[in-house]
Design a protein around this motif. Structure first.
Motif, PDB file in Angstrom:
ATOM      1  N   ARG A   1      48.542  23.071  39.950  1.00 58.80           N
ATOM      2  CA  ARG A   1      48.298  24.317  39.791  1.00 58.80           C
ATOM      3  C   ARG A   1      47.055  25.022  39.259  1.00 58.80           C
ATOM      4  O   ARG A   1      46.662  24.864  38.452  1.00 58.80           O
ATOM      5  CB  ARG A   1      49.399  24.835  38.733  1.00 58.80           C
ATOM      6  N   LEU A   2      46.619  25.945  40.264  1.00 65.14           N
ATOM      7  CA  LEU A   2      45.392  26.349  40.048  1.00 65.14           C
ATOM      8  C   LEU A   2      45.572  27.942  39.435  1.00 65.14           C
ATOM      9  O   LEU A   2      46.463  28.704  40.038  1.00 65.14           O
ATOM     10  CB  LEU A   2      44.453  26.536  41.407  1.00 65.14           C
ATOM     11  N   VAL A   3      44.953  28.385  38.413  1.00 66.15           N
ATOM     12  CA  VAL A   3      45.162  29.350  37.706  1.00 66.15           C
ATOM     13  C   VAL A   3      43.612  30.149  37.715  1.00 66.15           C
ATOM     14  O   VAL A   3      42.771  29.811  37.156  1.00 66.15           O
ATOM     15  CB  VAL A   3      45.543  29.205  36.214  1.00 66.15           C
ATOM     16  N   CYS A   4      43.701  31.583  38.093  1.00 72.63           N
ATOM     17  CA  CYS A   4      42.380  32.260  38.432  1.00 72.63           C
ATOM     18  C   CYS A   4      42.834  33.865  38.210  1.00 72.63           C
ATOM     19  O   CYS A   4      43.980  34.353  38.725  1.00 72.63           O
ATOM     20  CB  CYS A   4      41.698  32.047  39.801  1.00 72.63           C
ATOM     21  N   ALA A   5      41.933  34.309  37.436  1.00 74.49           N
ATOM     22  CA  ALA A   5      42.103  35.941  37.464  1.00 74.49           C
ATOM     23  C   ALA A   5      40.928  36.445  37.997  1.00 74.49           C
ATOM     24  O   ALA A   5      39.677  36.099  38.011  1.00 74.49           O
ATOM     25  CB  ALA A   5      42.114  36.229  35.787  1.00 74.49           C
ATOM     26  N   THR A   6      41.198  37.632  38.711  1.00 69.29           N
ATOM     27  CA  THR A   6      39.960  38.159  39.607  1.00 69.29           C
ATOM     28  C   THR A   6      39.973  39.483  39.321  1.00 69.29           C
ATOM     29  O   THR A   6      41.151  40.321  39.391  1.00 69.29           O
ATOM     30  CB  THR A   6      40.100  37.485  40.788  1.00 69.29           C
ATOM     31  N   PRO A   7      39.045  40.435  39.460  1.00 69.50           N
ATOM     32  CA  PRO A   7      39.047  41.836  39.623  1.00 69.50           C
ATOM     33  C   PRO A   7      39.541  42.404  41.042  1.00 69.50           C
ATOM     34  O   PRO A   7      39.689  43.495  41.318  1.00 69.50           O
ATOM     35  CB  PRO A   7      37.756  42.491  39.236  1.00 69.50           C
ATOM     36  N   LEU A   8      39.593  41.530  41.956  1.00 74.34           N
ATOM     37  CA  LEU A   8      39.456  42.014  43.364  1.00 74.34           C
ATOM     38  C   LEU A   8      41.155  41.852  43.775  1.00 74.34           C
ATOM     39  O   LEU A   8      41.970  41.195  43.056  1.00 74.34           O
ATOM     40  CB  LEU A   8      39.166  40.721  44.151  1.00 74.34           C
TER      41      LEU A   8
END
Length: 247
Positions: A4-11
């Motif tokens: 499980r990859l967890v990523c937060a982005t402004p995009l």
């Protein structure tokens, strides 16, 4: 293993896939890799809050591998899932780069103090830097060393480690120091951390010394009982300092 990859982005979700380094590598080179992406688009929340929501959400298994990573990281290793799995058989928390020791009032994993002196003899791992070829490779030190601090550009652990030991990211740290704080929590629980030889490129520099960084640094020191010196020395306080090469 369940990845499980967890990523937060402004995009936006579309822009993430088309423009970010992570999105582009996931949709091209690794589109056939079996994984679940937990994406937080248009994000303005602390990274720690996003990360915790995945750790403690309903569903998923305790042995899931959680990989917390920045959207400007490009994975270059064709065997990165195997590399992570092997690393997590040795350590409870793994990263790309880190430091084998921790010093009082240390301002970042790679530096000794706020004059930005490199802790060269105690660093581990490697990261390439840049958003396009040619990349600039920085070998910090031999990988697979047990570390006290890890760089938060990529952190991975089994979900069970968080659940079994009552661990979570401290949500007071919006972007800076969430990684160093988590490492100290792991250390306090007697858990092992280390670097893995996983090839990746980071597209941006750090903002060490910026005003929001200073506020987080003060909060970090207060939490761990290391008061900031009254006459704190700062070098280049408002410039981006990139951990690429000791200079």
């Amino acid at each position: 293993m369940s990845l499980r990859l967890v990523c937060a982005t402004p995009l936006s979700p579309k822009a993430f896939l088309q423009e970010s380094l992570l999105g582009r590598c996931l949709t091209s080179t690794f589109r056939d890799v079996s994984l679940t992406l937990h994406l937080f688009p248009h994000n303005t929340e602390p990274l720690a809050r996003c990360y915790n929501s995945v750790i403690f959400q309903a569903g998923g298994g305790p042995d899931d591998t959680l990989v917390f990573l920045h959207d400007d990281l490009c994975i270059l290793d064709l065997f990165w899932t195997e590399t992570l799995d092997a690393g997590l058989r040795r350590f409870d928390l793994v990263g790309l780069a880190g430091n084998t020791r921790r010093l009082p009032r240390q301002p970042a994993w790679a530096f000794v103090d706020t004059s930005w002196a490199w802790d060269e003899d105690h660093l581990s791992g490697a990261v390439a830097h840049g958003a396009q070829l040619p990349l600039r490779l920085k070998r910090y030190g031999a990988p697979l060393q047990e570390c006290k601090l890890l760089d938060g550009v990529l952190l991975a652990a089994r979900r069970s480690v968080f659940l079994d030991h009552g661990l979570r990211f401290d949500e007071r740290f919006a972007f800076h120091f969430y990684d160093m704080d988590l490492c100290r929590e792991f250390e306090a629980k007697g858990l092992r951390m280390g670097t893995v030889p996983l090839s990746a490129a980071h597209g941006s520099a750090g903002r060490f010394g910026a005003p929001e960084w200073r506020a987080a640094y003060r909060a970090y020191l207060e939490k761990w009982g290391e008061p900031m010196a009254d006459a704190q020395a700062w070098a280049s306080p408002n410039s981006a300092i990139s951990p690429v090469s000791p200079a």
